[in-house]
Design an enzyme around this catalytic site. Structure first.
Site, PDB file in Angstrom:
ATOM      1  N   ARG A 144       0.869  -1.172   0.000  1.00 18.22           N
ATOM      2  CA  ARG A 144       0.000   0.000   0.000  1.00 18.22           C
ATOM      3  C   ARG A 144       0.911   1.229   0.000  1.00 18.22           C
ATOM      4  O   ARG A 144       2.062   1.163   0.424  1.00 18.22           O
ATOM      5  CB  ARG A 144      -0.895   0.022   1.231  1.00 18.22           C
ATOM      6  CG  ARG A 144      -1.838  -1.191   1.342  1.00 18.22           C
ATOM      7  CD  ARG A 144      -2.642  -1.133   2.627  1.00 18.22           C
ATOM      8  NE  ARG A 144      -3.601  -2.250   2.740  1.00 18.22           N
ATOM      9  CZ  ARG A 144      -3.332  -3.416   3.294  1.00 18.22           C
ATOM     10  NH1 ARG A 144      -2.124  -3.631   3.823  1.00 18.22           N
ATOM     11  NH2 ARG A 144      -4.247  -4.366   3.352  1.00 18.22           N
ATOM     12  N   LYS A 169      -1.926  -2.384   7.700  1.00 20.50           N
ATOM     13  CA  LYS A 169      -3.353  -2.277   7.995  1.00 20.50           C
ATOM     14  C   LYS A 169      -3.733  -3.291   9.062  1.00 20.50           C
ATOM     15  O   LYS A 169      -3.320  -4.444   9.012  1.00 20.50           O
ATOM     16  CB  LYS A 169      -4.164  -2.530   6.722  1.00 20.50           C
ATOM     17  CG  LYS A 169      -5.630  -2.173   6.852  1.00 20.50           C
ATOM     18  CD  LYS A 169      -6.325  -2.251   5.512  1.00 20.50           C
ATOM     19  CE  LYS A 169      -7.786  -1.833   5.632  1.00 20.50           C
ATOM     20  NZ  LYS A 169      -8.471  -1.875   4.317  1.00 20.50           N
ATOM     21  N   HIS A 275      -2.767   2.662  -5.693  1.00 20.33           N
ATOM     22  CA  HIS A 275      -3.257   1.369  -5.218  1.00 20.33           C
ATOM     23  C   HIS A 275      -3.479   0.393  -6.377  1.00 20.33           C
ATOM     24  O   HIS A 275      -3.535  -0.826  -6.166  1.00 20.33           O
ATOM     25  CB  HIS A 275      -4.560   1.554  -4.438  1.00 20.33           C
ATOM     26  CG  HIS A 275      -4.789   0.516  -3.392  1.00 20.33           C
ATOM     27  ND1 HIS A 275      -4.036   0.419  -2.241  1.00 20.33           N
ATOM     28  CD2 HIS A 275      -5.703  -0.504  -3.321  1.00 20.33           C
ATOM     29  CE1 HIS A 275      -4.466  -0.596  -1.507  1.00 20.33           C
ATOM     30  NE2 HIS A 275      -5.463  -1.181  -2.143  1.00 20.33           N
ATOM     31  N   ARG A 278      -0.838  -2.240  -6.580  1.00 19.20           N
ATOM     32  CA  ARG A 278      -1.001  -3.335  -5.619  1.00 19.20           C
ATOM     33  C   ARG A 278      -1.970  -4.383  -6.179  1.00 19.20           C
ATOM     34  O   ARG A 278      -1.704  -5.587  -6.106  1.00 19.20           O
ATOM     35  CB  ARG A 278      -1.506  -2.781  -4.290  1.00 19.20           C
ATOM     36  CG  ARG A 278      -1.853  -3.841  -3.237  1.00 19.20           C
ATOM     37  CD  ARG A 278      -2.216  -3.135  -1.933  1.00 19.20           C
ATOM     38  NE  ARG A 278      -2.982  -3.973  -1.029  1.00 19.20           N
ATOM     39  CZ  ARG A 278      -2.459  -4.808  -0.135  1.00 19.20           C
ATOM     40  NH1 ARG A 278      -1.141  -4.946  -0.067  1.00 19.20           N
ATOM     41  NH2 ARG A 278      -3.222  -5.508   0.677  1.00 19.20           N
ATOM     42  N   HIS A 301      -3.926  -9.680   3.756  1.00 12.13           N
ATOM     43  CA  HIS A 301      -5.376  -9.737   3.935  1.00 12.13           C
ATOM     44  C   HIS A 301      -5.718 -10.653   5.102  1.00 12.13           C
ATOM     45  O   HIS A 301      -5.192 -11.760   5.209  1.00 12.13           O
ATOM     46  CB  HIS A 301      -6.061 -10.269   2.673  1.00 12.13           C
ATOM     47  CG  HIS A 301      -6.059  -9.308   1.538  1.00 12.13           C
ATOM     48  ND1 HIS A 301      -6.279  -9.692   0.229  1.00 12.13           N
ATOM     49  CD2 HIS A 301      -5.875  -7.960   1.505  1.00 12.13           C
ATOM     50  CE1 HIS A 301      -6.229  -8.629  -0.557  1.00 12.13           C
ATOM     51  NE2 HIS A 301      -5.986  -7.564   0.193  1.00 12.13           N
TER      52      HIS A 301
END
Length: 320
Positions: A144, A169, A275, A278, A301
């Protein structure tokens, strides 16, 4: 330095200051703090600046329904607003608004914009210097933008060919791929960063921002070479918390401007953002036979269903 937590007086009588102090005491990430404060402010303004303590279940439902019906936000956005209000009432105010009944935002299925390898390289060919290196890192490592900006010198392992993402994240660490083709230029970038750091030390500066806990635990780490940002800003600036003059990383708007200008010089008409590289990294791995679980770990994720959307981009099953 807009990604550094601003100072707050926990003894302040202002509602939002107390709210911000409570979020930090509970260990919420700064990005979450800003998001929750944004939605709580919107909630207060929606009800003509009434104090949340005087509002209740019906008022929460009215605001959430407004977001879905009038503001036509996405389900994810409405869910974020709901989470902010649940924090406000259940944790900060200590009240349970009971079961809520409101209009849910209409679910939509949007596939991410991706570039083919040739398209990605065409955009990259119109970049140069640090912006090009950063964009290639986004595409080659699946970072990111903020993760790329937050990289420190110590996060690049040239022997293991890995990039370590710290506090990504969800406040999680992970490792991802370091493309072989970038090692030489990243080595030069590290050398440039350390030379700039030595000059800062000679000028009486040389500190970088450190998370509060690490700043207390390792007071001298802020001046060490390994903790310097890989992509430092061209100028020094005052830390918003202490006023100490430091060198932060590049601002996110700088790379976005370069990418926008590069895309404008191509014949690509897709809405390309930082983004997008990515997303393109993930689809490229899928095309090359990587399994979905590996891609999930490289992207960071939490849920594999988030990663599976790339199989729909390529019109493939979840086995890749």
């Amino acid at each position: 330095m807009d990604d550094i937590p601003v100072p707050v007086d926990s003894r302040s009588g202002r509602f939002l200051d107390a709210l911000r102090a409570d979020l930090r005491a509970r260990g919420y990430a700064y990005a979450t703090e800003r998001t929750y404060l944004h939605w709580i402010k919107r909630y207060i303004l929606f009800h003509n600046k009434q104090h949340p303590e005087s509002l209740g279940k019906a008022d929460i439902e009215a605001f959430l329904s407004h977001l879905a019906v009038r503001a036509t936000v996405s389900p994810a956005t409405q869910r974020t607003a709901l989470n902010a209000l649940m924090y406000l009432y259940t944790k900060f105010l200590g009240r349970d608004p009971e079961t809520l009944s409101f209009h849910y935002a209409r679910p939509t299925r949007r596939l991410p914009t991706v570039l083919t390898h040739d398209e990605a390289m065409e955009v990259i060919s119109h970049l140069s210097g640090v912006p090009r290196l950063m964009t290639e890192l986004l595409y080659g490592s699946g970072l990111r933008l903020q993760e790329c900006l937050n990289l420190r010198v110590k996060d690049i392992d040239f022997k293991l060919n890995t990039v370590t993402v710290r506090q990504g994240k969800g406040d999680k660490d992970r490792t991802t791929l370091l493309p072989e083709s970038l090692k030489a230029r990243l080595t030069d970038q590290v050398a440039m960063t350390l030379a700039l750091h030595r000059q800062d030390l000679a000028d009486g500066f040389g500190e970088v921002y450190m998370p509060a806990a690490l700043e207390r635990k390792y007071p001298s780490a802020a001046r060490s070479p390994g903790w310097q940002y890989l992509f430092p800003s061209s100028r020094l600036s005052p830390d918003p918390r202490s006023g100490v003059i430091r060198r932060h990383h590049l601002h996110h708007s700088a790379l976005r401007k370069h990418i926008r200008a590069a895309v404008a010089r191509t014949a690509i008409h897709k809405p390309v953002k930082s983004h997008t590289f990515r997303h393109s990294f993930a689809t490229r791995l899928l095309q090359n036979g990587y399994d979905i679980r590996t891609i999930q770990k490289l992207l960071g994720h939490e849920d594999v269903t988030t990663t599976e959307i790339y199989t729909h981009v390529l019109n493939r099953g979840v086995m890749g």
